[in-house]
Design a protein around this motif. Structure first.
Motif, PDB file in Angstrom:
ATOM      1  N   GLY A 181       0.957  -1.103  -0.084  1.00 37.50           N
ATOM      2  CA  GLY A 181       0.187   0.142  -0.092  1.00 37.50           C
ATOM      3  C   GLY A 181       0.841   1.145   0.235  1.00 37.50           C
ATOM      4  N   ARG A 182       2.010   1.304   0.791  1.00 36.83           N
ATOM      5  CA  ARG A 182       2.837   2.330   0.847  1.00 36.83           C
ATOM      6  C   ARG A 182       3.590   2.580  -0.489  1.00 36.83           C
ATOM      7  NH1 ARG A 182       8.933   2.331   3.315  1.00 36.83           N
ATOM      8  NH2 ARG A 182       9.223   4.468   3.122  1.00 36.83           N
ATOM      9  N   TRP A 183       3.977   1.690  -1.225  1.00 40.98           N
ATOM     10  CA  TRP A 183       4.589   2.082  -2.515  1.00 40.98           C
ATOM     11  C   TRP A 183       3.613   2.254  -3.538  1.00 40.98           C
ATOM     12  CZ3 TRP A 183       9.291   2.992  -3.150  1.00 40.98           C
ATOM     13  CH2 TRP A 183      10.121   2.675  -2.055  1.00 40.98           C
ATOM     14  N   LEU A 184       2.512   1.750  -3.571  1.00 40.12           N
ATOM     15  CA  LEU A 184       1.187   2.085  -4.590  1.00 40.12           C
ATOM     16  C   LEU A 184       0.957   3.474  -4.224  1.00 40.12           C
ATOM     17  CD1 LEU A 184      -0.947   1.367  -6.550  1.00 40.12           C
ATOM     18  CD2 LEU A 184      -2.289   0.570  -4.639  1.00 40.12           C
ATOM     19  N   LEU A 185       0.898   3.797  -3.028  1.00 39.44           N
ATOM     20  CA  LEU A 185       0.303   5.412  -2.650  1.00 39.44           C
ATOM     21  C   LEU A 185       1.644   6.194  -3.256  1.00 39.44           C
ATOM     22  CD1 LEU A 185      -1.469   7.522  -1.406  1.00 39.44           C
ATOM     23  CD2 LEU A 185      -0.213   7.506   0.549  1.00 39.44           C
ATOM     24  N   LEU A 186       2.921   5.898  -2.917  1.00 38.91           N
ATOM     25  CA  LEU A 186       3.938   6.879  -3.484  1.00 38.91           C
ATOM     26  C   LEU A 186       3.867   6.839  -5.033  1.00 38.91           C
ATOM     27  CD1 LEU A 186       6.947   5.582  -1.326  1.00 38.91           C
ATOM     28  CD2 LEU A 186       6.081   8.049  -1.983  1.00 38.91           C
ATOM     29  N   ALA A 187       3.671   5.925  -5.719  1.00 42.00           N
ATOM     30  CA  ALA A 187       3.540   5.564  -7.096  1.00 42.00           C
ATOM     31  C   ALA A 187       2.562   6.521  -7.756  1.00 42.00           C
ATOM     32  CB  ALA A 187       3.394   4.046  -7.556  1.00 42.00           C
ATOM     33  N   ARG A 188       1.455   6.512  -6.917  1.00 48.02           N
ATOM     34  CA  ARG A 188       0.348   7.471  -7.464  1.00 48.02           C
ATOM     35  C   ARG A 188       0.489   8.991  -7.254  1.00 48.02           C
ATOM     36  NH1 ARG A 188      -4.925   5.536  -8.330  1.00 48.02           N
ATOM     37  NH2 ARG A 188      -5.722   7.559  -7.454  1.00 48.02           N
ATOM     38  N   CYS A 189       1.414   9.134  -6.280  1.00 42.94           N
ATOM     39  CA  CYS A 189       1.548  10.757  -6.057  1.00 42.94           C
ATOM     40  C   CYS A 189       2.856  11.098  -6.704  1.00 42.94           C
ATOM     41  CB  CYS A 189       1.734  10.852  -4.630  1.00 42.94           C
ATOM     42  SG  CYS A 189       0.274  10.478  -3.798  1.00 42.94           S
ATOM     43  N   LEU A 190       3.882  10.470  -7.267  1.00 43.75           N
ATOM     44  CA  LEU A 190       4.978  10.963  -7.936  1.00 43.75           C
ATOM     45  C   LEU A 190       4.544  10.794  -9.720  1.00 43.75           C
ATOM     46  CD1 LEU A 190       7.670   8.853  -6.144  1.00 43.75           C
ATOM     47  CD2 LEU A 190       6.862  11.168  -5.669  1.00 43.75           C
ATOM     48  N   PRO A 191       4.886  11.974 -10.188  1.00 46.37           N
ATOM     49  CA  PRO A 191       4.668  12.180 -11.599  1.00 46.37           C
ATOM     50  C   PRO A 191       5.046  10.896 -12.372  1.00 46.37           C
ATOM     51  CG  PRO A 191       5.773  13.939 -10.986  1.00 46.37           C
ATOM     52  CD  PRO A 191       5.364  13.041  -9.728  1.00 46.37           C
ATOM     53  N   ASP A 192       6.336  10.510 -12.262  1.00 51.91           N
ATOM     54  CA  ASP A 192       7.154   9.444 -13.023  1.00 51.91           C
ATOM     55  C   ASP A 192       6.826   8.261 -12.065  1.00 51.91           C
ATOM     56  OD1 ASP A 192       7.950  11.405 -14.694  1.00 51.91           O
ATOM     57  OD2 ASP A 192       9.588  11.873 -13.584  1.00 51.91           O
ATOM     58  N   GLY A 193       6.084   8.043 -11.288  1.00 51.01           N
ATOM     59  CA  GLY A 193       5.670   6.568 -10.431  1.00 51.01           C
ATOM     60  C   GLY A 193       6.863   6.511  -9.492  1.00 51.01           C
ATOM     61  N   ALA A 194       6.823   5.270  -8.878  1.00 43.37           N
ATOM     62  CA  ALA A 194       7.996   5.070  -7.865  1.00 43.37           C
ATOM     63  C   ALA A 194       8.957   4.168  -8.191  1.00 43.37           C
ATOM     64  CB  ALA A 194       7.203   4.698  -6.511  1.00 43.37           C
ATOM     65  N   ASP A 195       9.168   3.556  -9.634  1.00 43.13           N
ATOM     66  CA  ASP A 195      10.213   2.833 -10.018  1.00 43.13           C
ATOM     67  C   ASP A 195      11.661   3.175  -9.681  1.00 43.13           C
ATOM     68  OD1 ASP A 195       8.341   1.011 -10.872  1.00 43.13           O
ATOM     69  OD2 ASP A 195       8.453   1.324 -12.968  1.00 43.13           O
ATOM     70  N   GLY A 196      12.016   4.292  -9.758  1.00 39.83           N
ATOM     71  CA  GLY A 196      13.449   4.672  -9.528  1.00 39.83           C
ATOM     72  C   GLY A 196      13.483   5.147  -8.002  1.00 39.83           C
ATOM     73  N   ILE A 197      12.506   4.936  -7.355  1.00 43.18           N
ATOM     74  CA  ILE A 197      12.719   5.490  -5.905  1.00 43.18           C
ATOM     75  C   ILE A 197      13.295   4.248  -4.916  1.00 43.18           C
ATOM     76  CG2 ILE A 197      11.178   6.449  -4.135  1.00 43.18           C
ATOM     77  CD1 ILE A 197      11.740   8.161  -6.465  1.00 43.18           C
ATOM     78  N   ASP A 198      14.222   4.667  -4.181  1.00 43.15           N
ATOM     79  CA  ASP A 198      14.867   3.679  -3.016  1.00 43.15           C
ATOM     80  C   ASP A 198      14.030   4.099  -1.554  1.00 43.15           C
ATOM     81  OD1 ASP A 198      16.043   5.919  -2.057  1.00 43.15           O
ATOM     82  OD2 ASP A 198      17.931   5.172  -2.658  1.00 43.15           O
ATOM     83  N   GLU A 199      14.431   3.388  -0.716  1.00 43.08           N
ATOM     84  CA  GLU A 199      13.648   3.508   0.727  1.00 43.08           C
ATOM     85  C   GLU A 199      14.062   4.810   1.231  1.00 43.08           C
ATOM     86  OE1 GLU A 199      11.908   2.702   3.874  1.00 43.08           O
ATOM     87  OE2 GLU A 199      11.866   1.349   2.318  1.00 43.08           O
ATOM     88  N   GLU A 200      15.452   5.291   1.128  1.00 43.61           N
ATOM     89  CA  GLU A 200      15.606   6.555   1.590  1.00 43.61           C
ATOM     90  C   GLU A 200      14.911   7.837   0.996  1.00 43.61           C
ATOM     91  OE1 GLU A 200      19.518   8.012   0.421  1.00 43.61           O
ATOM     92  OE2 GLU A 200      19.101   9.997   1.561  1.00 43.61           O
ATOM     93  N   ALA A 201      14.855   7.898  -0.146  1.00 46.17           N
ATOM     94  CA  ALA A 201      14.019   8.750  -1.138  1.00 46.17           C
ATOM     95  C   ALA A 201      12.489   8.602  -0.670  1.00 46.17           C
ATOM     96  CB  ALA A 201      14.077   8.509  -2.700  1.00 46.17           C
ATOM     97  N   ALA A 202      12.022   7.527  -0.428  1.00 44.62           N
ATOM     98  CA  ALA A 202      10.522   7.054  -0.055  1.00 44.62           C
ATOM     99  C   ALA A 202      10.234   7.923   1.241  1.00 44.62           C
ATOM    100  CB  ALA A 202      10.353   6.103  -0.085  1.00 44.62           C
ATOM    101  N   ALA A 203      11.189   7.762   2.195  1.00 47.59           N
ATOM    102  CA  ALA A 203      11.353   8.256   3.676  1.00 47.59           C
ATOM    103  C   ALA A 203      11.108   9.720   3.408  1.00 47.59           C
ATOM    104  CB  ALA A 203      12.365   7.671   4.607  1.00 47.59           C
ATOM    105  N   VAL A 204      12.077  10.301   2.655  1.00 44.53           N
ATOM    106  CA  VAL A 204      11.895  12.050   2.604  1.00 44.53           C
ATOM    107  C   VAL A 204      10.916  12.469   1.914  1.00 44.53           C
ATOM    108  CG1 VAL A 204      13.257  13.728   1.358  1.00 44.53           C
ATOM    109  CG2 VAL A 204      14.829  11.720   2.389  1.00 44.53           C
ATOM    110  N   ILE A 205      10.446  11.641   1.035  1.00 42.75           N
ATOM    111  CA  ILE A 205       9.031  12.202   0.182  1.00 42.75           C
ATOM    112  C   ILE A 205       7.861  12.084   1.396  1.00 42.75           C
ATOM    113  CG2 ILE A 205       7.312  11.684  -1.631  1.00 42.75           C
ATOM    114  CD1 ILE A 205       9.796  10.408  -2.998  1.00 42.75           C
ATOM    115  N   GLU A 206       7.938  11.182   2.005  1.00 45.72           N
ATOM    116  CA  GLU A 206       6.692  10.773   3.051  1.00 45.72           C
ATOM    117  C   GLU A 206       6.877  11.976   4.080  1.00 45.72           C
ATOM    118  OE1 GLU A 206       6.132   5.962   2.587  1.00 45.72           O
ATOM    119  OE2 GLU A 206       7.753   6.973   4.108  1.00 45.72           O
ATOM    120  N   ALA A 207       8.018  12.294   4.573  1.00 50.53           N
ATOM    121  CA  ALA A 207       8.119  13.296   5.521  1.00 50.53           C
ATOM    122  C   ALA A 207       7.886  14.604   5.191  1.00 50.53           C
ATOM    123  CB  ALA A 207       9.584  13.237   6.127  1.00 50.53           C
ATOM    124  N   ALA A 208       8.115  14.900   3.824  1.00 51.11           N
ATOM    125  CA  ALA A 208       7.745  16.189   3.284  1.00 51.11           C
ATOM    126  C   ALA A 208       6.304  16.246   2.905  1.00 51.11           C
ATOM    127  CB  ALA A 208       8.435  16.501   1.732  1.00 51.11           C
TER     128      ALA A 208
END
Ligand SMILES: [Zn+2]
Length: 241
Positions: free
Chosen positions: A135-162
């Motif tokens: 669910g977490r990755w699906l949400l990220l994929a929906r909220c990023l214009p290019d999807g979540a494919d190139g996103i690693d754990e660190e970037a995901a945490a930074v985006i979620e905090a933002a």
């Protein structure tokens, strides 16, 4: 699409929202309530980010409860006991911290990543996912214009905090200590559910008032609802005498 925003304390609004919400699940009900209180079309209400959505619903809740505290329900994570938590509608967060005109983006290892904030449509898309990780990755994929494919754990945490920083109202939590087992439970505050509970209580009370006054005086439902609360209360007392 803009319609007239209505006053949540208006009895016909309450009854209309209640009638529609009865047939709906929690997500549709949140859209119904927001579209009514903010004067938005359903599509627009569905795409309103959750912090803005809950801020508008909290304002309606404050209006409906005239500023008094209401009871929220939280299940104890330790023993399962149902716990009552006082919630003060006036103290709920209002409005986002982000500047609407400024792009939402973060920088991770020198790369700028744009994102948008989650809305009710995203929650709907997640509804079929039981696995929180998926669910977490699906949400990220929906909220990023290019999807979540190139996103690693660190970037995901930074985006979620933002995301949380930009819209603190979207993730309000309550901490409750259980009087039975002393465990501490942190629960997400469900503003649409709180407003819906108030709408239901108020709608049933209004129908009861219509029932009594229609019987006593032969008035129609619109007649009774058109009375000011003070007149309605006075007639109810007379009808009861
Ligand atoms: Zn407990």
């Amino acid at each position: 699409m803009m319609r007239q925003a209505v006053d949540a304390a208006d009895p016909s609004w309450t009854l209309a929202a209640w009638e529609r919400g009865l047939r709906e699940g929690p997500l549709d009900r949140a859209v119904t309530l927001l579209s009514a209180v903010a004067g938005l079309g359903r599509e627009e209400a569905e795409r309103t980010e959750l912090g803005d959505r809950d801020a508008a619903l909290a304002t309606a809740l404050e209006r409906l409860t005239a500023g008094t505290a209401i009871r929220g329900c939280v299940r104890c994570g330790g023993c399962g006991e149902q716990l009552d938590v006082p919630v003060h509608p006036a103290a709920l967060p209002r409005g986002p911290r982000y500047h609407p005109a400024r792009p939402l983006e973060v920088e991770v290892a020198g790369v700028r990543i744009a994102f948008r904030l989650p809305d009710t449509g995203d929650l709907r898309a997640l509804a079929g996912t039981d696995d929180p990780r998926a669910g977490r990755w699906l949400l990220l994929a929906r909220c990023l214009p290019d999807g979540a494919d190139g996103i690693d754990e660190e970037a995901a945490a930074v985006i979620e905090a933002a995301m949380e920083e930009a819209s603190p109202g979207a993730a309000v939590t309550l901490a409750v200590d259980c009087p039975v087992c002393a465990a501490s439970t942190v629960a997400a505050l469900d503003v649409p559910a709180l407003l819906w509970a108030q709408v239901q209580t108020r709608a049933l009370a209004l129908l009861q008032e219509v029932h009594v006054l229609a019987r006593a005086y032969g008035w129609t439902e619109p007649d009774v609802l058109a009375l000011s609360p003070a007149r309605r209360a006075a007639y109810l007392e007379l009808a009861d005498a």
